[in-house]
Design an enzyme around this catalytic site. Structure first.
Site, PDB file in Angstrom:
ATOM      1  N   ASP A 286      44.507  11.284 -23.333  1.00  9.16           N
ATOM      2  CA  ASP A 286      45.222  10.105 -23.223  1.00  9.16           C
ATOM      3  C   ASP A 286      44.866   9.311 -21.792  1.00  9.16           C
ATOM      4  OD1 ASP A 286      46.299  11.608 -21.464  1.00  9.16           O
ATOM      5  OD2 ASP A 286      48.431  11.489 -22.278  1.00  9.16           O
TER       6      ASP A 286
ATOM      7  N   GLN B  74      47.495  -5.676   2.449  1.00 10.74           N
ATOM      8  CA  GLN B  74      48.989  -6.298   2.204  1.00 10.74           C
ATOM      9  C   GLN B  74      49.986  -5.611   3.090  1.00 10.74           C
ATOM     10  OE1 GLN B  74      49.692  -8.895   0.101  1.00 10.74           O
ATOM     11  NE2 GLN B  74      51.894  -8.736   0.563  1.00 10.74           N
TER      12      GLN B  74
ATOM     13  N   HIS C  24      42.837  -1.247   8.435  1.00  3.22           N
ATOM     14  CA  HIS C  24      42.754  -2.772   8.727  1.00  3.22           C
ATOM     15  C   HIS C  24      43.431  -3.313   9.783  1.00  3.22           C
ATOM     16  CE1 HIS C  24      41.676  -6.881   7.917  1.00  3.22           C
ATOM     17  NE2 HIS C  24      42.991  -7.255   7.535  1.00  3.22           N
TER      18      HIS C  24
ATOM     19  N   LYS D   5      36.512 -18.004  12.599  1.00  4.28           N
ATOM     20  CA  LYS D   5      36.776 -17.967  11.068  1.00  4.28           C
ATOM     21  C   LYS D   5      38.148 -18.126  10.674  1.00  4.28           C
ATOM     22  CE  LYS D   5      37.721 -13.875   8.053  1.00  4.28           C
ATOM     23  NZ  LYS D   5      37.521 -12.666   7.587  1.00  4.28           N
TER      24      LYS D   5
ATOM     25  N   ARG E 197      40.671 -18.106   7.175  1.00  8.43           N
ATOM     26  CA  ARG E 197      40.770 -17.583   5.903  1.00  8.43           C
ATOM     27  C   ARG E 197      41.460 -18.785   5.042  1.00  8.43           C
ATOM     28  NH1 ARG E 197      39.518 -14.150   2.442  1.00  8.43           N
ATOM     29  NH2 ARG E 197      38.502 -12.697   3.896  1.00  8.43           N
TER      30      ARG E 197
ATOM     31  N   ASP F  92      32.223  -5.750  10.769  1.00  9.30           N
ATOM     32  CA  ASP F  92      33.625  -6.111  10.334  1.00  9.30           C
ATOM     33  C   ASP F  92      34.162  -4.635   9.686  1.00  9.30           C
ATOM     34  OD1 ASP F  92      35.755  -7.375   9.858  1.00  9.30           O
ATOM     35  OD2 ASP F  92      34.870  -8.874   8.421  1.00  9.30           O
TER      36      ASP F  92
END
Ligand code: R5P
Length: 283
Positions: free
Chosen positions: A35, A93, A125, A185, A187, A211
């Site tokens: 499954d 997030q 991040h 930059k 966004r 980056d």
């Protein structure tokens, strides 16, 4: 001696760390039931041992595998569990940008913390993500290893694609021994960015843009185009975490990129830089 377990996403990094630490690589079984539910088993005895689990938490199935490996190690009676997360997914997030949203980086950190004495991740991040873990959490940077790779490329200038990332570019430029600067930059949304022209003195120069993440490649593609317009000779793009979502690679090549460089936090054809030395130093 450390006992090291490599999850499906990070087998090679685990092997590299094992070699550097002269530890023992633990044999594991990871398979799917009919499954599609995941089954894991550790095949060596880790009772009373210091165990290091290495697993990138991207894409989602690797998060579940990490939870199961942590549980298996805990159930087996390990003395201490260190979780090494080469790429910590969901990190973008890291706050509620709008009411009603989940703080995904916090939600995943809460669960990882349940069975971990220490967490190590690479170029998160944002550094404040470490505070979401309720166990001790540390980060290391792949930038020195990326810079070492770039030394061979006769780089004249290192650029950050935005002001917030300029420390990374500065660090790399110090190792390469060249100039550094940043692009401007903004966004617009998840897939659109605007790079404002800025006179960067890039004419006839070899430029490396660094980056933390390349996802859709939108940020890098816009930066490459701007630099080529300003007469840059070669443009290298380098990142710690190469997600290369959608048609990112094509976007970068079409923009005129001369070389794409990533680490092995997420394994791809562009994983030219190993992160194990940076992680092992921290362990
Ligand atoms: C954003 O703040 C990150 O540092 C990266 O610049 C971003 O994730 C890159 O995304 P994309 O490749 O989709 O432009």
């Amino acid at each position: 001696m450390e006992y090291i377990i490599g999850g499906t996403a990070s087998k090679t990094v685990a092997e590299d760390i094992t070699k550097i630490l002269k530890g023992k690589l633990v044999n594991t079984i990871s398979k799917r039931f009919p499954d599609d539910e995941l089954y894991v088993r550790i095949q060596d005895n880790v009772k009373g041992k210091d165990v290091i689990i290495v697993q990138t938490t991207y894409p989602d199935p690797n998060v579940i595998e990490l939870f199961l490996l942590q549980n298996a190690v805990e159930e087996a009676g390990a003395k201490r569990i260190t979780v090494v997360i080469p790429y910590y997914g969901y990190a973008r997030q890291d706050t509620k940008f709008q009411d009603g949203e989940a703080i995904s980086a916090k939600a995943i950190a809460n669960l990882i913390s349940l069975n971990a004495d220490k967490v190590i991740t690479v170029d998160p991040h944002k550094e404040h993500i470490l505070d979401f873990f309720s166990t001790s959490a540390f980060s290391c940077s792949a930038v020195p290893e990326i810079a070492k790779y770039l030394i061979e490329k006769n780089i004249d200038m290192v650029l950050a694609p935005d002001k917030g990332a300029v420390d990374r570019a500065k660090k790399a430029s110090e190792i390469i021994n060249c100039d550094f600067d940043y692009m401007e930059k903004t966004r617009i949304d998840g897939t659109t960015v605007e790079i404002k022209p800025k006179n960067l003195d890039s004419e006839n120069k070899n430029v490396a843009i660094i980056d933390d993440i390349i996802s859709t490649g939108g940020t890098m593609a816009k930066s490459i185009k701007e630099l080529k317009k300003q007469g840059a000779k070669k443009v290298f793009v380098a990142c710690t975490h190469g997600l290369f979502a959608d048609n990112a690679i094509k976007k970068l090549s079409t923009a005129g990129c001369d070389e794409i460089i990533s680490t092995d936090t997420i394994v791809s054809d562009y994983s030219k830089v190993k992160i194990a030395p940076s992680v092992a130093g921290l362990i």
